[in-house]
Scaffold this active site. Sequence first.
Site, PDB file in Angstrom:
ATOM      1  N   GLU A 145      -5.127  -5.132  10.466  1.00  0.00           N
ATOM      2  CA  GLU A 145      -4.145  -4.066  10.670  1.00  0.00           C
ATOM      3  C   GLU A 145      -4.471  -3.317  11.962  1.00  0.00           C
ATOM      4  O   GLU A 145      -5.275  -2.373  11.948  1.00  0.00           O
ATOM      5  CB  GLU A 145      -4.197  -3.064   9.513  1.00  0.00           C
ATOM      6  CG  GLU A 145      -3.848  -3.640   8.168  1.00  0.00           C
ATOM      7  CD  GLU A 145      -3.266  -2.584   7.232  1.00  0.00           C
ATOM      8  OE1 GLU A 145      -2.267  -2.879   6.589  1.00  0.00           O
ATOM      9  OE2 GLU A 145      -3.794  -1.463   7.170  1.00  0.00           O
ATOM     10  N   SER A 177       3.638  -2.056  10.241  1.00  0.00           N
ATOM     11  CA  SER A 177       5.096  -2.070  10.442  1.00  0.00           C
ATOM     12  C   SER A 177       5.751  -3.387  10.032  1.00  0.00           C
ATOM     13  O   SER A 177       6.678  -3.859  10.682  1.00  0.00           O
ATOM     14  CB  SER A 177       5.440  -1.723  11.894  1.00  0.00           C
ATOM     15  OG  SER A 177       4.986  -0.412  12.194  1.00  0.00           O
ATOM     16  N   GLY A 227       2.608   2.322  10.771  1.00  0.00           N
ATOM     17  CA  GLY A 227       3.545   3.428  10.627  1.00  0.00           C
ATOM     18  C   GLY A 227       4.233   3.825  11.923  1.00  0.00           C
ATOM     19  O   GLY A 227       4.835   4.891  12.009  1.00  0.00           O
ATOM     20  N   GLU A 266      -6.909   4.491   7.862  1.00  0.00           N
ATOM     21  CA  GLU A 266      -6.715   5.926   7.582  1.00  0.00           C
ATOM     22  C   GLU A 266      -7.963   6.503   6.925  1.00  0.00           C
ATOM     23  O   GLU A 266      -8.351   7.642   7.203  1.00  0.00           O
ATOM     24  CB  GLU A 266      -5.467   6.117   6.706  1.00  0.00           C
ATOM     25  CG  GLU A 266      -4.196   5.888   7.519  1.00  0.00           C
ATOM     26  CD  GLU A 266      -2.993   5.392   6.723  1.00  0.00           C
ATOM     27  OE1 GLU A 266      -3.009   5.477   5.487  1.00  0.00           O
ATOM     28  OE2 GLU A 266      -2.032   4.900   7.368  1.00  0.00           O
ATOM     29  N   LYS A 280       0.093   4.253  -0.287  1.00  0.00           N
ATOM     30  CA  LYS A 280      -0.538   5.453   0.293  1.00  0.00           C
ATOM     31  C   LYS A 280      -0.243   6.662  -0.613  1.00  0.00           C
ATOM     32  O   LYS A 280      -0.228   6.508  -1.831  1.00  0.00           O
ATOM     33  CB  LYS A 280      -0.062   5.642   1.737  1.00  0.00           C
ATOM     34  CG  LYS A 280      -0.274   4.367   2.567  1.00  0.00           C
ATOM     35  CD  LYS A 280      -0.038   4.542   4.032  1.00  0.00           C
ATOM     36  CE  LYS A 280      -0.276   3.200   4.736  1.00  0.00           C
ATOM     37  NZ  LYS A 280      -0.133   3.272   6.174  1.00  0.00           N
ATOM     38  N   ASN A 293       0.876  -1.177   0.000  1.00  0.00           N
ATOM     39  CA  ASN A 293       0.000   0.000   0.000  1.00  0.00           C
ATOM     40  C   ASN A 293       0.911   1.223   0.000  1.00  0.00           C
ATOM     41  O   ASN A 293       1.503   1.544   1.029  1.00  0.00           O
ATOM     42  CB  ASN A 293      -0.887  -0.035   1.253  1.00  0.00           C
ATOM     43  CG  ASN A 293      -1.741   1.222   1.383  1.00  0.00           C
ATOM     44  OD1 ASN A 293      -1.766   2.059   0.474  1.00  0.00           O
ATOM     45  ND2 ASN A 293      -2.427   1.352   2.506  1.00  0.00           N
ATOM     46  N   HIS A 306      -9.444   0.937   4.784  1.00  0.00           N
ATOM     47  CA  HIS A 306      -8.180   1.157   5.521  1.00  0.00           C
ATOM     48  C   HIS A 306      -8.457   2.076   6.712  1.00  0.00           C
ATOM     49  O   HIS A 306      -9.275   2.997   6.613  1.00  0.00           O
ATOM     50  CB  HIS A 306      -7.131   1.779   4.590  1.00  0.00           C
ATOM     51  CG  HIS A 306      -5.769   1.764   5.202  1.00  0.00           C
ATOM     52  ND1 HIS A 306      -5.374   2.700   6.124  1.00  0.00           N
ATOM     53  CD2 HIS A 306      -4.738   0.905   5.062  1.00  0.00           C
ATOM     54  CE1 HIS A 306      -4.136   2.411   6.517  1.00  0.00           C
ATOM     55  NE2 HIS A 306      -3.729   1.321   5.885  1.00  0.00           N
TER      56      HIS A 306
HETATM   57  P1  13P Z   1       3.167   0.450   7.575  1.00  0.00           P
HETATM   58  O1  13P Z   1       3.661  -0.856   6.989  1.00  0.00           O
HETATM   59  O2  13P Z   1       3.883   1.645   7.038  1.00  0.00           O
HETATM   60  O3  13P Z   1       3.084   0.388   9.054  1.00  0.00           O
HETATM   61  O4  13P Z   1       1.641   0.617   7.052  1.00  0.00           O
HETATM   62  C1  13P Z   1       0.762  -0.443   7.166  1.00  0.00           C
HETATM   63  C2  13P Z   1      -0.447  -0.139   6.378  1.00  0.00           C
HETATM   64  O5  13P Z   1      -1.213   0.740   6.739  1.00  0.00           O
HETATM   65  C3  13P Z   1      -0.691  -0.906   5.159  1.00  0.00           C
HETATM   66  O6  13P Z   1      -1.972  -0.688   4.682  1.00  0.00           O
END
Ligand code: 13P
Length: 254
Positions: free
Chosen positions: A166, A212, A172, A96, A11, A9, A94
């Site tokens: 997740e 992560s 992150g 976010e 982003k 992803n 997601h």
């Molecule tokens: P990170 O791997 O940067 O922690 O992000 C995970 C994520 O949100 C994947 O959709």
Amino acid sequence: MRKPVIAGNWKMHKNRDEALQFIYSVNMQVPNKEYVDSVVCPQAPLLRDLVKRQGDYLRIGAQNIHEESEGAYTGEVSADLLENLGVGYVIIGHSERRAYYNETDTAVNKKIHQAFRYGITPIVCVGESLETREAGDTDTFVRGQVKKALEGLGSEQVKRIVIAYEPIWAIGTGKTATSDQANDAIGVIRETIETLYDASVSDDTRILYGGSVKRKNIDEIVNMPEIDGALVGGASLSAKDFLYMVDAALKTVS
Ligand code: 13P
């Protein structure tokens, strides 16, 4: 045997030049999709360019779709257009998007139906906040999200769906859930699917861990019995790291 998935992803990262460079360096090296599904999800305006250059085995996914096929929804992208462009996957729900764009469980459910309507594989994200985990409510919360996400879907659709567990506190932050925590939560998701459908469905549904994930923990994660791969944010931006993680998944099946 469930086929592993490694999905990147991206982003809101990578411009066109950077994305093309990534594709050119991984294209010839991703394993046959008969063994592992390797997917990257760029920003929407790049989808067409990347689908055209995706090679034999890499697949391109979107990060979101709108729940309607068309209409006056300024700034949104339809599943109809994605199908038209040849996009194979879409990330839905997601954390976010749930947090910053008020995406509700109802919207997530509608988007999943919409993806199936257009033959796109949904990668559906669920996961609890730190507060929920510390209150000991992770299982109840995740079970609730899964139930609402799958509402109205038939067994054959649920077998084709990809779910990503997740935990919000691990995204992150560099703070990975332990492989046992991830495996347990994914076990709960699988049990929920078994209760809603039956064991033949829950045995086939692929469930990933995200939060992560990096070179240093991918091997342990993909070797857990309930975990079928990873949805990777930051570490998927590096072609080398992405290939390393795909390779780790391949090793679990070869
Ligand atoms: P990170 O791997 O940067 O922690 O992000 C995970 C994520 O949100 C994947 O959709």
